[in-house]
Design a protein around this motif. Structure first.
Motif, PDB file in Angstrom:
ATOM      1  N   ASP A  63       7.080   3.816  10.499  1.00  0.00           N
ATOM      2  CA  ASP A  63       8.552   3.843  10.525  1.00  0.00           C
ATOM      3  C   ASP A  63       9.163   2.863   9.529  1.00  0.00           C
ATOM      4  OD1 ASP A  63       7.378   1.796  12.082  1.00  0.00           O
ATOM      5  OD2 ASP A  63       9.298   1.409  13.074  1.00  0.00           O
ATOM      6  N   ARG A  64       8.328   2.059   8.860  1.00  0.00           N
ATOM      7  CA  ARG A  64       8.882   1.087   7.899  1.00  0.00           C
ATOM      8  C   ARG A  64       9.565   1.822   6.746  1.00  0.00           C
ATOM      9  NH1 ARG A  64       5.082  -4.122   6.679  1.00  0.00           N
ATOM     10  NH2 ARG A  64       6.448  -4.127   4.875  1.00  0.00           N
ATOM     11  N   PRO A  65      10.700   1.295   6.266  1.00  0.00           N
ATOM     12  CA  PRO A  65      11.391   1.997   5.172  1.00  0.00           C
ATOM     13  C   PRO A  65      10.547   2.052   3.891  1.00  0.00           C
ATOM     14  CG  PRO A  65      12.487  -0.089   5.723  1.00  0.00           C
ATOM     15  CD  PRO A  65      11.468   0.163   6.774  1.00  0.00           C
ATOM     16  N   ASP A  66       9.644   1.071   3.716  1.00  0.00           N
ATOM     17  CA  ASP A  66       8.823   1.058   2.490  1.00  0.00           C
ATOM     18  C   ASP A  66       7.413   1.602   2.752  1.00  0.00           C
ATOM     19  OD1 ASP A  66       8.120  -1.008   4.105  1.00  0.00           O
ATOM     20  OD2 ASP A  66       7.918  -2.514   2.531  1.00  0.00           O
ATOM     21  N   ALA A  67       7.244   2.378   3.840  1.00  0.00           N
ATOM     22  CA  ALA A  67       5.916   2.943   4.144  1.00  0.00           C
ATOM     23  C   ALA A  67       5.510   3.921   3.046  1.00  0.00           C
ATOM     24  CB  ALA A  67       5.961   3.644   5.497  1.00  0.00           C
ATOM     25  N   ARG A  68       4.221   3.897   2.690  1.00  0.00           N
ATOM     26  CA  ARG A  68       3.700   4.807   1.660  1.00  0.00           C
ATOM     27  C   ARG A  68       2.322   5.303   2.111  1.00  0.00           C
ATOM     28  NH1 ARG A  68       0.409   1.595  -1.696  1.00  0.00           N
ATOM     29  NH2 ARG A  68       0.355  -0.498  -0.891  1.00  0.00           N
ATOM     30  N   PRO A  69       2.293   6.104   3.213  1.00  0.00           N
ATOM     31  CA  PRO A  69       1.009   6.450   3.835  1.00  0.00           C
ATOM     32  C   PRO A  69       0.020   7.150   2.918  1.00  0.00           C
ATOM     33  CG  PRO A  69       2.855   7.655   4.840  1.00  0.00           C
ATOM     34  CD  PRO A  69       3.444   6.624   3.965  1.00  0.00           C
ATOM     35  N   ALA A  70       0.495   8.064   2.058  1.00  0.00           N
ATOM     36  CA  ALA A  70      -0.430   8.814   1.191  1.00  0.00           C
ATOM     37  C   ALA A  70      -1.131   7.873   0.212  1.00  0.00           C
ATOM     38  CB  ALA A  70       0.341   9.905   0.446  1.00  0.00           C
ATOM     39  N   ALA A  71      -0.354   6.969  -0.398  1.00  0.00           N
ATOM     40  CA  ALA A  71      -0.939   6.027  -1.369  1.00  0.00           C
ATOM     41  C   ALA A  71      -1.898   5.062  -0.669  1.00  0.00           C
ATOM     42  CB  ALA A  71       0.180   5.250  -2.070  1.00  0.00           C
ATOM     43  N   GLU A 110       8.088 -10.281  -8.496  1.00  0.00           N
ATOM     44  CA  GLU A 110       7.685 -10.259  -9.915  1.00  0.00           C
ATOM     45  C   GLU A 110       8.070 -11.535 -10.667  1.00  0.00           C
ATOM     46  OE1 GLU A 110       9.657  -6.772 -11.262  1.00  0.00           O
ATOM     47  OE2 GLU A 110       8.088  -5.408 -10.567  1.00  0.00           O
ATOM     48  N   ASN A 111       9.233 -12.122 -10.342  1.00  0.00           N
ATOM     49  CA  ASN A 111       9.710 -13.259 -11.140  1.00  0.00           C
ATOM     50  C   ASN A 111       8.932 -14.544 -10.897  1.00  0.00           C
ATOM     51  OD1 ASN A 111      10.950 -12.910  -8.624  1.00  0.00           O
ATOM     52  ND2 ASN A 111      12.567 -14.361  -9.103  1.00  0.00           N
ATOM     53  N   PHE A 112       7.972 -14.532  -9.940  1.00  0.00           N
ATOM     54  CA  PHE A 112       7.183 -15.751  -9.694  1.00  0.00           C
ATOM     55  C   PHE A 112       5.755 -15.637 -10.232  1.00  0.00           C
ATOM     56  CE2 PHE A 112      10.279 -16.087  -6.048  1.00  0.00           C
ATOM     57  CZ  PHE A 112      10.936 -17.206  -6.546  1.00  0.00           C
ATOM     58  N   HIS A 140       3.470  -2.234  -7.388  1.00  0.00           N
ATOM     59  CA  HIS A 140       3.839  -1.010  -6.668  1.00  0.00           C
ATOM     60  C   HIS A 140       5.274  -0.563  -7.007  1.00  0.00           C
ATOM     61  CE1 HIS A 140       0.191  -1.005  -4.445  1.00  0.00           C
ATOM     62  NE2 HIS A 140       0.432  -2.150  -3.834  1.00  0.00           N
ATOM     63  N   HIS A 141       5.894  -1.228  -7.979  1.00  0.00           N
ATOM     64  CA  HIS A 141       7.266  -0.928  -8.404  1.00  0.00           C
ATOM     65  C   HIS A 141       8.263  -1.051  -7.259  1.00  0.00           C
ATOM     66  CE1 HIS A 141       5.515   0.323 -12.163  1.00  0.00           C
ATOM     67  NE2 HIS A 141       4.738   1.175 -11.517  1.00  0.00           N
ATOM     68  N   SER A 142       7.988  -2.022  -6.366  1.00  0.00           N
ATOM     69  CA  SER A 142       8.928  -2.277  -5.280  1.00  0.00           C
ATOM     70  C   SER A 142       9.564  -3.658  -5.474  1.00  0.00           C
ATOM     71  CB  SER A 142       8.186  -2.236  -3.939  1.00  0.00           C
ATOM     72  OG  SER A 142       7.163  -3.215  -3.923  1.00  0.00           O
ATOM     73  N   GLY A 143       9.337  -4.251  -6.652  1.00  0.00           N
ATOM     74  CA  GLY A 143       9.846  -5.602  -6.912  1.00  0.00           C
ATOM     75  C   GLY A 143       8.825  -6.679  -6.603  1.00  0.00           C
ATOM     76  N   ASP A 199       6.691 -23.108  -4.332  1.00  0.00           N
ATOM     77  CA  ASP A 199       6.932 -22.570  -5.680  1.00  0.00           C
ATOM     78  C   ASP A 199       7.643 -21.222  -5.630  1.00  0.00           C
ATOM     79  OD1 ASP A 199       5.700 -24.771  -6.726  1.00  0.00           O
ATOM     80  OD2 ASP A 199       3.780 -23.793  -7.124  1.00  0.00           O
ATOM     81  N   THR A 200       7.328 -20.391  -4.615  1.00  0.00           N
ATOM     82  CA  THR A 200       7.895 -19.039  -4.562  1.00  0.00           C
ATOM     83  C   THR A 200       9.053 -18.948  -3.565  1.00  0.00           C
ATOM     84  OG1 THR A 200       6.315 -18.350  -2.869  1.00  0.00           O
ATOM     85  CG2 THR A 200       5.663 -17.998  -5.155  1.00  0.00           C
ATOM     86  N   ARG A 201       9.563 -20.112  -3.143  1.00  0.00           N
ATOM     87  CA  ARG A 201      10.688 -20.181  -2.189  1.00  0.00           C
ATOM     88  C   ARG A 201      10.388 -19.416  -0.899  1.00  0.00           C
ATOM     89  NH1 ARG A 201      15.365 -19.181  -6.663  1.00  0.00           N
ATOM     90  NH2 ARG A 201      14.698 -20.852  -8.050  1.00  0.00           N
ATOM     91  N   GLY A 202       9.152 -19.536  -0.438  1.00  0.00           N
ATOM     92  CA  GLY A 202       8.767 -18.948   0.848  1.00  0.00           C
ATOM     93  C   GLY A 202       8.514 -17.458   0.828  1.00  0.00           C
ATOM     94  N   THR A 203       8.454 -16.838  -0.370  1.00  0.00           N
ATOM     95  CA  THR A 203       8.338 -15.369  -0.425  1.00  0.00           C
ATOM     96  C   THR A 203       6.909 -14.889  -0.615  1.00  0.00           C
ATOM     97  OG1 THR A 203       8.781 -15.456  -2.799  1.00  0.00           O
ATOM     98  CG2 THR A 203      10.666 -15.065  -1.355  1.00  0.00           C
ATOM     99  N   ALA A 204       5.952 -15.774  -0.925  1.00  0.00           N
ATOM    100  CA  ALA A 204       4.579 -15.336  -1.202  1.00  0.00           C
ATOM    101  C   ALA A 204       3.825 -15.047   0.092  1.00  0.00           C
ATOM    102  CB  ALA A 204       3.844 -16.402  -2.008  1.00  0.00           C
ATOM    103  N   LEU A 205       2.992 -14.001   0.063  1.00  0.00           N
ATOM    104  CA  LEU A 205       2.050 -13.723   1.151  1.00  0.00           C
ATOM    105  C   LEU A 205       0.661 -14.049   0.621  1.00  0.00           C
ATOM    106  CD1 LEU A 205       3.443 -10.268   2.319  1.00  0.00           C
ATOM    107  CD2 LEU A 205       3.720 -12.451   3.469  1.00  0.00           C
ATOM    108  N   ILE A 206      -0.072 -14.903   1.320  1.00  0.00           N
ATOM    109  CA  ILE A 206      -1.341 -15.423   0.803  1.00  0.00           C
ATOM    110  C   ILE A 206      -2.459 -15.089   1.785  1.00  0.00           C
ATOM    111  CG2 ILE A 206      -2.547 -17.535   0.050  1.00  0.00           C
ATOM    112  CD1 ILE A 206       0.604 -18.584   0.010  1.00  0.00           C
ATOM    113  N   HIS A 207      -3.494 -14.394   1.304  1.00  0.00           N
ATOM    114  CA  HIS A 207      -4.631 -14.018   2.147  1.00  0.00           C
ATOM    115  C   HIS A 207      -5.913 -14.338   1.400  1.00  0.00           C
ATOM    116  CE1 HIS A 207      -1.689 -11.830   4.497  1.00  0.00           C
ATOM    117  NE2 HIS A 207      -1.328 -11.176   3.419  1.00  0.00           N
TER     118      HIS A 207
END
Length: 613
Positions: free
Chosen positions: A131-139, A409-411, A432-435, A458-466
């Protein structure tokens, strides 16, 4: 007639919705009464799990679908708790691999899938959060096929069924957009695709313990899978210990799982998952077998730890004020208790009697242990995390990690610069061209210590790190230390706003006014590389001289809130984190400024020792 059984584990990356899906399965299978109050993520029973929204301990439950009993093991999604996943896979005959329909497969998906394929467990692929607006199940499904091929899956394993779910609303679909409004397609798929457990109820008894629990009434409970034979209540059995001996014991009580409850049972047969009471001293990996004709199973193999920290008693001037357990005997007893249930942890003695070297999978696993201990009333100090180095054929090897960073992208530039100084090598970059951009790096485990906090800043809290352990590499020599020094209190007393006002230009403060301090306690981060001793207790002198202008208003910058993880990441080799039930303080190992070596002397000494080795 015995009901048919299916044993499954739910495996996925952290925060992809495993525990939420188990919630929906429990609700729809009629485990709860209609008027029963049930909290969200009911399987996350531990306080820390609820606060952080992550699963830390693997847990068992069971639901009934028509005439089939489905035993479910909910596993953690964070790689630091991989030991829990490895044990869970030994108990089951198939896996539900949960993947976020937007984020796609991430490092922990790869890790758990690799383990499941190696154990030849058939997978059911579940694409969640459709149900997520950015879901891309096929990809995402294409990425999953690529991952299977990358992990050398067989033809049979590649032919996996796919179910699309929204765990929050409790819906499952065979195809996106069909008219299903519940999880029935998922239940049907589990019964159809997961094989019933093999094992002969008449064969020699073989039960392997994969988890331990404790009951105030029954003592230690062994949670185990019956591989062969039948176990009856009150029967005499042998425990095949890890050292090869057989210890006779009597089974006092047997339990099977039903929802969140345990039902007493008179006997259990091959294929069932059970909790067994009355087996004192039993450990994870040991086998309960026939006393006259023992047939022990292979012990569990758990990946080696990669990170070590020194735990020691609290020796600060404030020791014993807040904690209930403060001696080295208390600390040793607590760590030994932890070893009973946490198989991926190791504890080694050091040269001193009051300190212990604790080895684990990562910073988060050790931080969770420390946080649990402080909530139980323990006072202790911990040193800087260090990696575990092994020697093979005369070569020094250090652990290497696969690091995946998802950021806007800008970081990109600042992330690559940060990782360059920590010897990170970029392997792949996907847009993924989603920014947002996903980057994969290969990096020594040492480079991850303190990285999370720096990248989030550095990324103002926007990075996801795994990250995920990838293997071992040649030791790469010294790595850049923390570039800044510390502001260190030079005397005991209470911090004063006037003194902080004068010091805050020198760096960032960790404490505000009205906080009790002692000599050698870290009160802030210096903007330069040297440590600076400061008097944070200095008050403004009162005089009877009149000034023509009013006193300057004291404006204080809010101090940085040092959580346990931030404190562990921040400290240098010559510092400790002091952990008590109410406080987290940072301090120098040597409190007296006159006896303490200067920071540049320490850096020079560490460079000399590494060049000699």
């Amino acid at each position: 007639m015995t009901k048919s059984i299916r044993n499954i584990a739910i495996i996925a990356h952290v925060d992809h919705g495993k525990t939420t899906l188990v919630d929906a399965m429990l609700r729809q299978s009629g485990v709860f009464r209609e008027n029963q109050e049930v909290v969200k993520r009911v399987m996350d029973s531990n306080d820390l799990e609820r606060e952080r929204g992550i699963t830390i301990l693997a847990k068992n439950t069971a639901v009934t679908y028509h005439d089939t009993k489905i035993n479910i093991v909910d596993t953690p999604g964070h790689s630091d708790f991989g030991g829990e996943v490895e044990r869970a896979l030994r108990m089951v005959d198939g896996v539900l691999v949960l993947v976020d329909a937007s984020e796609g497969p991430l490092p922990q998906t790869r890790y758990v899938l690799q383990k499941a394929l190696a154990a030849k467990l058939p997978p059911i692929m579940v694409l969640n959060k459709i149900d997520r607006p950015d879901a891309r199940p096929a990809a995402v499904l294409d990425e999953i096929y690529d991952l299977f091929i990358d992990l050398d899956a067989t033809e049979d394993q590649l032919d996996f069924p796919v179910i699309y779910t929204n765990a929050k609303t409790g819906e499952a679909h065979r195809k996106i957009g069909d008219d299903s409004t519940n999880l029935q397609p998922l239940f049907e798929q589990i019964v159809a695709s997961i094989p019933p457990p093999s094992g002969d109820p008449a064969a020699t008894l073989q039960i392997q313990v994969t988890n331990l629990d404790y009951s105030d009434f029954l003592g230690r409970l062994a949670i185990a899978r019956v591989f062969q034979g039948t176990l009856k209540r009150g029967s005499d059995v042998g425990i095949a210990k890890l050292n090869g001996t057989i210890q006779p014991t009597k089974i006092t009580k047997l339990f099977t799982f039903r929802g969140l409850e345990r039902d007493e049972a008179e006997e259990v047969t091959a294929g069932e998952i059970v909790a067994i009471a009355g087996v004192e001293g039993i450990q994870i990996g040991e086998t309960i077998t026939d006393l006259e004709n023992p047939a022990p199973l292979e012990p569990l193999i758990i990946d080696e730890p990669t990170l070590a920290m020194v735990f020691t008693i609290n020796t600060s001037p404030f020791a014993g004020r807040e904690g209930q357990f403060v001696t080295s005997r208390d600390l040793r007893a607590r760590l030994e208790k932890e070893l009973l249930t946490n198989v991926s942890l190791r504890v080694e003695d050091t040269g001193a009697t009051d300190s212990f070297r604790v080895l684990g999978r990562g910073e988060l696993q050790l931080a969770i242990l420390i946080e649990t201990m402080r909530r139980e009333g323990y006072e202790l100090m911990v040193g800087k995390p260090e990696i575990v180095v092994r020697t093979e054929d005369g070569r020094r090897l250090e652990p290497r990690e696969l690091l995946v960073i998802d950021c806007p992208e800008n970081f990109i530039g600042i992330v690559m610069e940060s990782l360059g100084t920590r010897r990170g090598e970029m392997k792949k970059m996907v847009n993924h061209h989603s920014g947002r951009v996903r980057m994969e790096f290969s990096i020594p485990s040492r480079g991850l210590i303190g990285l999370r906090g720096q990248l989030l800043t550095d990324t103002r809290g926007t990075a996801l790190i795994h990250s995920l352990l990838e293997g071992w590499m040649d030791y790469g020599g010294d790595m850049a230390m923390r570039p800044t020094g510390a502001l260190v209190a030079d005397r005991a007393g209470v911090s004063v706003a006037y003194a902080i006002w004068g010091i805050q230009e020198r760096g960032e403060m960790f404490i505000g006014p009205g906080i009790e301090v002692y000599e050698g306690m870290l009160v802030g981060e210096n903007s330069r590389e040297d440590d600076m001793n400061v008097n944070i207790t200095k008050e403004k002198k009162q005089t009877n001289m009149r000034s023509s202008s009013a006193d300057e208003a004291i404006r204080l910058i809010p101090p940085r809130d040092m959580t346990l993880e931030k404190a562990i990441e921040f400290i240098a080799d010559d510092e400790f984190v002091e952990v008590t039930p109410k406080s987290i303080r940072l301090r120098k190992k040597v409190l007296d400024a006159k006896k303490r070596p200067k920071r540049w002397q320490e850096i020079r000494a560490s460079v000399e020792t590494s060049s000699q080795s």
